[in-house]
Design a protein around this motif. Sequence first.
Motif, PDB file in Angstrom:
ATOM      1  N   ARG A  56     -40.113   0.419  61.046  1.00 27.40           N
ATOM      2  CA  ARG A  56     -39.642   0.654  60.102  1.00 27.40           C
ATOM      3  C   ARG A  56     -37.946   0.245  59.998  1.00 27.40           C
ATOM      4  NH1 ARG A  56     -43.258   5.424  59.939  1.00 27.40           N
ATOM      5  NH2 ARG A  56     -41.826   6.122  61.655  1.00 27.40           N
ATOM      6  N   ILE A  57     -37.310   0.481  61.104  1.00 24.39           N
ATOM      7  CA  ILE A  57     -36.016   0.485  61.140  1.00 24.39           C
ATOM      8  C   ILE A  57     -35.751  -1.233  61.124  1.00 24.39           C
ATOM      9  CG2 ILE A  57     -33.763   0.570  62.670  1.00 24.39           C
ATOM     10  CD1 ILE A  57     -35.243   2.978  63.760  1.00 24.39           C
ATOM     11  N   ALA A  58     -36.606  -2.032  61.762  1.00 20.28           N
ATOM     12  CA  ALA A  58     -36.286  -3.604  61.670  1.00 20.28           C
ATOM     13  C   ALA A  58     -36.411  -4.050  60.268  1.00 20.28           C
ATOM     14  CB  ALA A  58     -37.392  -4.043  62.632  1.00 20.28           C
ATOM     15  N   GLN A  59     -37.296  -3.506  59.593  1.00 26.85           N
ATOM     16  CA  GLN A  59     -37.804  -4.020  58.251  1.00 26.85           C
ATOM     17  C   GLN A  59     -36.401  -3.471  57.474  1.00 26.85           C
ATOM     18  OE1 GLN A  59     -41.516  -3.280  56.742  1.00 26.85           O
ATOM     19  NE2 GLN A  59     -42.570  -3.498  58.863  1.00 26.85           N
ATOM     20  N   ALA A  60     -36.011  -2.435  57.696  1.00 28.80           N
ATOM     21  CA  ALA A  60     -34.777  -1.838  56.721  1.00 28.80           C
ATOM     22  C   ALA A  60     -33.689  -2.845  57.176  1.00 28.80           C
ATOM     23  CB  ALA A  60     -34.462  -0.480  57.193  1.00 28.80           C
ATOM     24  N   VAL A  61     -33.321  -3.315  58.235  1.00 25.44           N
ATOM     25  CA  VAL A  61     -32.236  -4.028  58.729  1.00 25.44           C
ATOM     26  C   VAL A  61     -32.683  -5.427  57.938  1.00 25.44           C
ATOM     27  CG1 VAL A  61     -31.081  -5.271  60.494  1.00 25.44           C
ATOM     28  CG2 VAL A  61     -31.710  -3.001  60.708  1.00 25.44           C
ATOM     29  N   ALA A  62     -33.894  -5.952  58.007  1.00 25.77           N
ATOM     30  CA  ALA A  62     -34.235  -7.202  57.429  1.00 25.77           C
ATOM     31  C   ALA A  62     -33.973  -7.331  55.925  1.00 25.77           C
ATOM     32  CB  ALA A  62     -35.649  -7.516  57.848  1.00 25.77           C
ATOM     33  N   GLU A  63     -34.306  -6.118  55.242  1.00 19.58           N
ATOM     34  CA  GLU A  63     -33.991  -5.962  53.931  1.00 19.58           C
ATOM     35  C   GLU A  63     -32.541  -6.002  53.436  1.00 19.58           C
ATOM     36  OE1 GLU A  63     -34.482  -1.919  51.676  1.00 19.58           O
ATOM     37  OE2 GLU A  63     -36.290  -3.069  51.078  1.00 19.58           O
ATOM     38  N   ARG A  64     -31.759  -5.327  54.163  1.00 15.47           N
ATOM     39  CA  ARG A  64     -30.311  -5.556  54.067  1.00 15.47           C
ATOM     40  C   ARG A  64     -29.618  -6.850  54.136  1.00 15.47           C
ATOM     41  NH1 ARG A  64     -31.746  -0.516  54.953  1.00 15.47           N
ATOM     42  NH2 ARG A  64     -30.639   1.096  54.501  1.00 15.47           N
TER      43      ARG A  64
END
Length: 323
Positions: free
Chosen positions: A159-167
């Motif tokens: 989840r956190i990795a994907q949130a970073v990727a989104e940003r």
Amino acid sequence: MSGKPRILVTRKWPERVEALIAERYDATFSDDDRPLTDAALMAAMRDYDAICPTITDKLHAGIVGVAGRQVKIIANYGAGFEHIDLAAAAAAGIVVTNTPGVLTNATADIAVTLMLMTARRAGEGERELRAGQWTGWRPTHLLGTSLRGKTLGLVGFGRIAQAVAERARFGFGMNIVYFSRRPGAQDDVQRLDARYMSSLGDMVAQSDVVSLHVPGGAATRNIIDAQMLGRMAPHTILINTARGDVVDEGALMDALESGRLGGAGLDVFAGEPEISQRLRDAPNTVLLPHLGSATRETREAMGLRALANLDDWHEGRTPRDSL
């Protein structure tokens, strides 16, 4: 279960959450907000029905399995749980829960903060200015690098990795590659235009920024070691908001001091809160005191999630976040 169970909350939590716990349980709260000693934790295992620890409370087998224990549930305040011996807890019949999901955005924001600060050498600039050493604007002073169009390599794809990727993808136009035990869900991969790489070494070699998003513990200890640092390009920036022990700090300091790595933004450390002077003096580093989840909203949500797990247990249900 009748009556009010006795609950120990080992550190200070947000006031609203502490008030709710005090309403529902016979609760004891921290007086000085410091980690408990092994002896204090052993005594707590005998004296309370539930313990609410944090990452600073090392609940090893000797504590969890202490004779005469009364504790039935360890409701951890935080998503990570490598500080708790889960096998010992299972053997003792103790339920262990955590607080997943509520830290995602706050931790992703800190990762991006570290990326920006390190890429633009903001930490160095602030230290120079505060020390009274800034001599004014000049064309080649503290030149950093732009993130736009660069490649972000994610170690882990939760989840956190994907949130970073989104940003990074939609905010800075970065290209996304990732390494994990298995490819991510196709919908997530397509949404982020991310490319899976089965080799960690190959991924870090192609990345301008490497961001770590894996749990701590034996399986990931020193996953970024001298060999992996050696695969990175000299301009690469390493970001760690995961756990300190996933990076070999000695090898990292060697790479920073020799100029074999572009920089590092770290929110977690292997021996925190003790940080070596060598790391504090390392060039082009941004060091934060474990602020990943440190927003009022997130820390309160963590407490409420831990309270929900306590309520599930007290009311005879399987806690929603049982490990």
